[in-house]
Motif scaffolding. Structure first.
Motif, PDB file in Angstrom:
ATOM      1  N   PHE A   1      15.488  68.077  21.533  1.00 28.78           N
ATOM      2  CA  PHE A   1      16.700  68.516  20.843  1.00 28.78           C
ATOM      3  C   PHE A   1      16.608  68.272  19.343  1.00 28.78           C
ATOM      4  CE2 PHE A   1      21.181  68.130  19.592  1.00 28.78           C
ATOM      5  CZ  PHE A   1      21.729  69.229  20.230  1.00 28.78           C
ATOM      6  N   LYS A   2      15.947  67.168  18.958  1.00 30.23           N
ATOM      7  CA  LYS A   2      15.958  66.770  17.553  1.00 30.23           C
ATOM      8  C   LYS A   2      14.741  67.211  16.738  1.00 30.23           C
ATOM      9  CE  LYS A   2      18.153  63.679  15.771  1.00 30.23           C
ATOM     10  NZ  LYS A   2      19.073  62.556  15.802  1.00 30.23           N
TER      11      LYS A   2
ATOM     12  N   ASN B   1      13.159  69.530  15.324  1.00 30.97           N
ATOM     13  CA  ASN B   1      13.327  70.946  14.970  1.00 30.97           C
ATOM     14  C   ASN B   1      12.029  71.661  14.608  1.00 30.97           C
ATOM     15  OD1 ASN B   1      15.995  70.641  15.361  1.00 30.97           O
ATOM     16  ND2 ASN B   1      16.572  70.659  13.218  1.00 30.97           N
TER      17      ASN B   1
ATOM     18  N   GLY C   1      11.956  73.619  17.778  1.00 27.29           N
ATOM     19  CA  GLY C   1      13.032  74.548  17.447  1.00 27.29           C
ATOM     20  C   GLY C   1      14.404  73.945  17.695  1.00 27.29           C
TER      21      GLY C   1
ATOM     22  N   GLU D   1      17.939  72.617  18.965  1.00 26.79           N
ATOM     23  CA  GLU D   1      18.954  73.161  19.876  1.00 26.79           C
ATOM     24  C   GLU D   1      18.748  74.655  20.115  1.00 26.79           C
ATOM     25  OE1 GLU D   1      22.229  74.620  18.291  1.00 26.79           O
ATOM     26  OE2 GLU D   1      23.524  74.533  20.056  1.00 26.79           O
ATOM     27  N   GLN D   2      18.282  75.363  19.068  1.00 25.13           N
ATOM     28  CA  GLN D   2      18.132  76.814  19.196  1.00 25.13           C
ATOM     29  C   GLN D   2      16.923  77.197  20.031  1.00 25.13           C
ATOM     30  OE1 GLN D   2      18.149  78.015  15.083  1.00 25.13           O
ATOM     31  NE2 GLN D   2      20.031  76.881  14.784  1.00 25.13           N
TER      32      GLN D   2
ATOM     33  N   ASN E   1      11.704  80.123  20.810  1.00 21.78           N
ATOM     34  CA  ASN E   1      11.930  81.477  21.312  1.00 21.78           C
ATOM     35  C   ASN E   1      10.709  82.384  21.195  1.00 21.78           C
ATOM     36  OD1 ASN E   1      14.868  81.494  21.976  1.00 21.78           O
ATOM     37  ND2 ASN E   1      14.891  80.681  19.894  1.00 21.78           N
TER      38      ASN E   1
ATOM     39  N   PHE F   1       7.831  78.916  33.836  1.00 16.65           N
ATOM     40  CA  PHE F   1       9.232  79.277  33.588  1.00 16.65           C
ATOM     41  C   PHE F   1       9.484  79.598  32.118  1.00 16.65           C
ATOM     42  CE2 PHE F   1      13.808  78.744  33.168  1.00 16.65           C
ATOM     43  CZ  PHE F   1      14.240  79.465  34.260  1.00 16.65           C
TER      44      PHE F   1
ATOM     45  N   PHE G   1       8.412  83.086  31.575  1.00 18.09           N
ATOM     46  CA  PHE G   1       9.320  83.985  32.294  1.00 18.09           C
ATOM     47  C   PHE G   1      10.651  84.100  31.557  1.00 18.09           C
ATOM     48  CE2 PHE G   1      12.817  84.075  35.471  1.00 18.09           C
ATOM     49  CZ  PHE G   1      12.686  85.390  35.860  1.00 18.09           C
ATOM     50  N   ASN G   2      11.141  82.971  31.041  1.00 23.69           N
ATOM     51  CA  ASN G   2      12.431  82.917  30.361  1.00 23.69           C
ATOM     52  C   ASN G   2      12.343  83.429  28.921  1.00 23.69           C
ATOM     53  OD1 ASN G   2      15.203  81.942  30.748  1.00 23.69           O
ATOM     54  ND2 ASN G   2      14.721  80.543  29.072  1.00 23.69           N
ATOM     55  N   ARG G   3      11.127  83.612  28.417  1.00 22.87           N
ATOM     56  CA  ARG G   3      10.839  84.058  27.048  1.00 22.87           C
ATOM     57  C   ARG G   3      11.302  83.059  26.001  1.00 22.87           C
ATOM     58  NH1 ARG G   3       9.409  88.944  26.358  1.00 22.87           N
ATOM     59  NH2 ARG G   3       8.009  87.863  25.002  1.00 22.87           N
TER      60      ARG G   3
ATOM     61  N   PHE H   1      14.075  75.675  26.063  1.00 25.55           N
ATOM     62  CA  PHE H   1      15.244  75.036  25.471  1.00 25.55           C
ATOM     63  C   PHE H   1      15.359  73.581  25.900  1.00 25.55           C
ATOM     64  CE2 PHE H   1      15.780  79.499  25.681  1.00 25.55           C
ATOM     65  CZ  PHE H   1      16.282  79.812  24.435  1.00 25.55           C
TER      66      PHE H   1
ATOM     67  N   ASP I   1      17.688  72.081  27.131  1.00 29.11           N
ATOM     68  CA  ASP I   1      18.389  72.001  28.418  1.00 29.11           C
ATOM     69  C   ASP I   1      17.435  71.884  29.605  1.00 29.11           C
ATOM     70  OD1 ASP I   1      20.800  72.099  27.282  1.00 29.11           O
ATOM     71  OD2 ASP I   1      21.318  74.141  27.874  1.00 29.11           O
ATOM     72  N   PHE I   2      16.196  72.373  29.427  1.00 32.64           N
ATOM     73  CA  PHE I   2      15.224  72.289  30.523  1.00 32.64           C
ATOM     74  C   PHE I   2      15.013  70.837  30.951  1.00 32.64           C
ATOM     75  CE2 PHE I   2      12.544  76.402  29.930  1.00 32.64           C
ATOM     76  CZ  PHE I   2      13.709  77.130  29.891  1.00 32.64           C
TER      77      PHE I   2
ATOM     78  N   LYS J   1      19.641  69.680  34.807  1.00 31.62           N
ATOM     79  CA  LYS J   1      18.513  70.383  35.421  1.00 31.62           C
ATOM     80  C   LYS J   1      17.901  69.503  36.522  1.00 31.62           C
ATOM     81  CE  LYS J   1      16.229  74.277  34.751  1.00 31.62           C
ATOM     82  NZ  LYS J   1      17.033  75.504  34.691  1.00 31.62           N
TER      83      LYS J   1
END
Lengths: 397, 325
Positions: B129-130, B132, B136, B138-139, B142, B233, B236-238, B241, B243-244, B249
């Protein structure tokens, strides 16, 4: 008994599988949106705004002689769930366009899915600059949300007008907080170089105790502060900062981004709202100096939602849909390739004024409302006194 | 007759061949759902090596899924490493992380073990999360590229397939391979020792088994395969994040295992399928998915504690028993 249960479950699953088939002539628009959890407080009204636009346009006969159909699904505020839902909409529901996503993670997550399926995707809320940065931009991606650059620079313009020299910032320590604060600092240094950044505090996102940050900041004796604490984080901060005399010490020269001036934030803080500080919001219901189109929009919104003081979020759903539909009209086609081309440089008359989609970064010149928060005897919560819509066009590159 | 049929037919081969046909007979949507199920099925099966086989409750299994996803995605996008290298690298990275975290976790038992796995997972989440510049933040990370699948078009029957369908085949082969290895591990003497530890750790210790070392080995293997699932994954998810790696989760994959049945090797795969299918169906109609899921779990835990596949197996056994009698 157990087999009976299983059979019942099986039958239920089958009947669920047979979804209602839409009229083939409808233009289908998919909207992944946060509809559960704490984020639903913002996602729900955003969806309502989009639905209101759809109802209005369908009442007038639709666009290109076809009706619009809005298909919404819960993204749960999760990036991977937003991707799954967007894929399902494109591959199963066969939507023509995607308008939606909410968080700073959902927008960039859905963007590659729109690209690989060649479907126009309009992001109404995702602010991060990275979403439409050159390396991530593609022909099908558009944004009607404001950006971290616009929000940071708007706040800098505001603070530059105050009779102060010593400026500080306090922002949550993650991508959004860092980006918007960096934009604020850079723009302030450019337009008023004599201002000095005396302190920067970075509490972690979801910090429970802001006291050490508040005390450290006051020790540096700032005369004005920019903050991008939002939602519940802003509420927690306010409740801890007021008893420490924070706002008095900085003479209420506190400019709060992150929709701190929205009706949602004002209602959540209630009587504890520090009056005299500055806040921003996507929309306000009391824009007394606003154009007739906005007043009319608010009246329709009151009727549609049944709320006497409507939420600030329907505006973003409404405008995103309006921009897409203007694109369809201009392209005279519902093919994503045509609509994507038509959207470049398009100008749309929205309730908040003219919105222009820049051909350079596919983003609208979406500003926000800023104003001093005051108590108005007519309302039970703090509102902006004379809200001003800050048009970012003059200070965009 | 039926019993002999059940034994002689190679069900796994039948399932594999049936899965091969999904992109041919199904729509692109079903291919996408099938890819999702396969990957999450591998993730859940890897957790079951801890939960069902060794009797260790991990609340932080998502950490290794996230590490695998980030390592593979960052290697492929930032450093242009081909998938053939990035994929095993993701497994190794997750395995090493599991070795380090597991070293501390296996020193504790029961709820303390579970809480420590959760604590390590939250650390992983916080780093993703931190940090960056690398992840990346929080965002998310990608636009993860698809692996180069051009060579697959040379295979018979795949020439006209889209990337998503080719990726399904790649996933099918890799997941099947991983499941085969995991099954071999579960049924090996090593796996039997894990089961002994689950049944009675004190007694296992008494007969000379180094319980901690075996638990650590199981932890590392489970982490490694979770990492491989994460790598698949992320592509697949492109996008990958933070959250994974979030506790939600970890809870989701735990639910899959319990839903499908932790006493059966293929239980977690069935659980993954059920959860994905239910989620997809129910969220299409209501935003009260958590409520439905909660009710479902209550019914399941009270009426079918052995899970879907476990209950089905018991049912088959009961029917056979009646016929024989």
């Amino acid at each position: 008994m157990r087999t009976l249960l299983l059979a019942a479950a099986g039958a239920a699953a089958l009947s669920l599988g047979m979804s209602v088939q839409a009229d083939a002539a409808d233009i289908k628009i998919g909207m992944p949106m946060i509809l559960s959890g704490p984020g639903a407080l913002f996602g729900e009204p955003t969806l309502k705004g989009a639905q209101m636009f759809v109802d209005e346009i369908n009442a007038k006969g639709g666009v290109l002689g076809r009706k619009l159909q809005l298909i919404s699904k819960d993204s749960k505020g999760n990036a991977d769930e937003a991707v799954r839902v967007a894929r399902e909409m494109i591959l199963k529901d066969e939507v023509d366009f995607i308008v939606g996503t909410f968080t700073g993670a959902e927008g960039p997550a859905v963007s590659p899915i729109a690209k690989e399926n060649k479907i126009v995707f309009v992001a109404p809320v995702s602010k991060p600059d990275a979403l439409t940065a050159p390396k991530n931009l593609h022909p099908y991606l558009f944004r009607t949300a404001t950006t971290t650059t616009i929000e940071g620079r708007s706040a800098a313009e505001l603070i530059a007008k105050l009779p102060v020299k010593r400026v500080a910032t306090i922002s949550p320590d993650y991508a959004y907080g860092q980006e918007v604060t960096a934009a604020f600092v850079a723009h302030l240094k450019k337009i008023k170089p004599e201002m000095e950044i005396v302190d920067q505090q970075w509490p972690k996102l979801g910090e429970a105790d802001y006291t050490p940050f508040i005390n450290a900041q006051l020790a540096k004796q700032p005369e004005a502060v920019f903050s991008s604490l939002w939602g519940g984080h802003f509420v927690t901060f306010i409740k801890q900062a007021t008893p420490l005399g924070y706002f008095k010490r900085i003479n209420n020269n506190f400019v709060a981004g992150g929709e701190a001036g929205s009706i949602e934030s004002a209602k959540a803080i209630g009587d504890d709202y520090p009056l005299g500080i500055w806040g921003n919001s996507y929309d306000v219901f009391n824009w007394e100096d606003g154009p007739a189109a906005h007043k009319d929009f608010i009246e329709r919104l009151k009727k549609f939602t049944g709320a006497e003081q409507p939420s600030s979020w329907p505006s973003v759903g409404y405008i995103a849909m309006q921009v897409l539909v203007e694109g369809i009209r201009k392209a005279n086609s519902t093919k994503s390739d045509d609509v994507a081309k038509a959207l470049l440089g398009i100008t749309v008359d929205t309730p908040i004024g003219k919105q222009i989609i820049s051909p350079k970064n596919h983003s609208a010149n979406r500003g926000q409302f800023w104003g001093k928060m005051v108590k108005d005897p007519r309302y039970s919560f703090a509102v902006m006194e004379k809200p001003v819509y800050v048009d970012p066009t003059p200070f965009l590159d | 007759m039926t019993t002999r049929l059940a034994r002689t037919v190679p069900w796994m081969t039948v399932a594999f061949v049936a899965a091969l046909l999904i992109p041919v007979v199904g729509t692109r949507f079903y291919t996408s759902v099938a890819t999702d199920v396969l990957i999450l099925g591998l993730f859940a099966t890897s957790l079951n090596l801890l939960l069902g086989t060794t009797g260790l409750v991990s609340f932080g299994h998502a950490a290794y899924f996230a590490i695998g996803a980030y390592v593979c995605a960052i290697a492929m996008k930032t450093y242009d490493v081909p998938f053939a290298l990035a994929f095993p690298l993701a497994g190794v990275a997750s395995g090493v992380a599991a070795l380090v975290f597991g070293f501390f976790c296996v020193r504790l038992t029961k709820i303390y073990f579970a809480m420590l796995t959760l604590a390590f997972a939250q650390i992983v989440w916080a780093i993703c999360f931190k940090w960056n510049d690398v992840t990346g933040g929080e965002q998310g990370f990608n636009n993860v590229p698809y692996p180069d699948l051009g060579w697959m078009e040379a295979l018979p029957g795949l020439a006209s397939m889209r990337t998503g369908e080719l990726y399904f085949y790649l996933t099918l082969v890799l997941v099947s391979l991983c499941l085969y290895i995991l099954r071999r591990i579960t049924n090996s003497p090593f796996g039997r020792i894990l089961t002994t530890i689950r049944e009675n750790p004190e007694r296992a210790e008494f007969v000379g088994i180094d319980v901690r070392r075996f638990e650590l080995a199981a932890f590392v293997i489970a982490g490694l395969f979770a990492g491989l699932a994460g790598a698949l994954f992320g592509i697949f998810n492109r996008g990958v994040f933070p959250d994974f790696g979030y506790w939600a989760k970890s809870a989701e994959v735990l639910i899959m295992v319990i839903l499908g049945g932790m006493g059966q090797f293929f239980g977690p795969l069935v659980g993954a399928f059920t959860l994905v299918a239910l989620n997809q169906q129910i969220t299409s109609y209501t935003e009260y998915w958590p409520l439905v899921l909660g009710l479902l779990l209550i019914i399941l835990l009270y009426a079918f504690p052995a899970g879907i596949l476990g209950t089905a197996a018991d049912l088959v056994k009961a029917l056979r028993g009646r016929r024989n009698a």
